[in-house]
Design a protein around this motif. Sequence first.
Motif, PDB file in Angstrom:
ATOM      1  N   LYS A   1      -4.456   4.923  -1.772  1.00  8.02           N
ATOM      2  CA  LYS A   1      -3.354   3.935  -1.263  1.00  8.02           C
ATOM      3  C   LYS A   1      -3.175   2.830  -2.013  1.00  8.02           C
ATOM      4  O   LYS A   1      -2.350   2.045  -1.505  1.00  8.02           O
TER       5      LYS A   1
ATOM      6  N   SER B   1       0.770  -1.095  -0.023  1.00  4.55           N
ATOM      7  CA  SER B   1      -0.064  -0.031   0.157  1.00  4.55           C
ATOM      8  C   SER B   1       0.934   1.290   0.097  1.00  4.55           C
ATOM      9  O   SER B   1       2.097   1.164   0.777  1.00  4.55           O
TER      10      SER B   1
ATOM     11  N   ASN C   1       0.926   5.458   0.609  1.00  9.52           N
ATOM     12  CA  ASN C   1       0.279   7.001   1.313  1.00  9.52           C
ATOM     13  C   ASN C   1       0.796   8.081   0.819  1.00  9.52           C
ATOM     14  O   ASN C   1       1.619   8.504   0.986  1.00  9.52           O
TER      15      ASN C   1
END
Length: 203
Positions: free
Chosen positions: A186, A177, A179
Amino acid sequence: MEIWNVGNRIVNTYIYQIEDGYIMIDTGYDNGLNKVLKKMEKNNLKPENIRYIFLTHAHDDHAGFINEIMNKFPKIKLICNSKSIEVLKKGQNPFEGGCSSKLALFFCNIIKIFGRGKHLFPIISEENLKRTISINEANKNEIEKILKGNVYDTPGHTKDSISLMLNDGKFFCGDASMNGLPSINKITIWIENKKEYVESWKK
């Protein structure tokens, strides 16, 4: 448990403490060791006390200075997926799969402009391979005791992607994932296997 990020805005390199030293989660690009050591010094962290590096996957921005730091500090051992070994010995990211969005593709082209398009990193030495622990069913419980958490297979971004959840709930997933830009919702910018990536998200 206190976590220190001694990386930068592009590459996270995390450190946390265990009884006899530190665990480092991922390294950075091959020219990033000195900056990481300076950040460690600012946080009163002694690099000679790093006991293990936990590698989430063997990409150039996560494995770039593994060889250098292991040469510099001979007590460090590397913990990784057995599937990471072939990539570490080659010193180059696999090019399976593709970008996850048009924005991701744009970012990948920017990386090429800055000379990172071949995704090369120093090949791990035979000596450092001897200090590498590949996670398997026989040793997983013992490794999880050392790491103070649980290790999960989270393939999709790469076939060797693994994640670590510490006993206090903090979760490190490498690029399973992402950020912030250039990721959207994500979702990582590169996916080797979409089906596996979706299954890892469900997990």
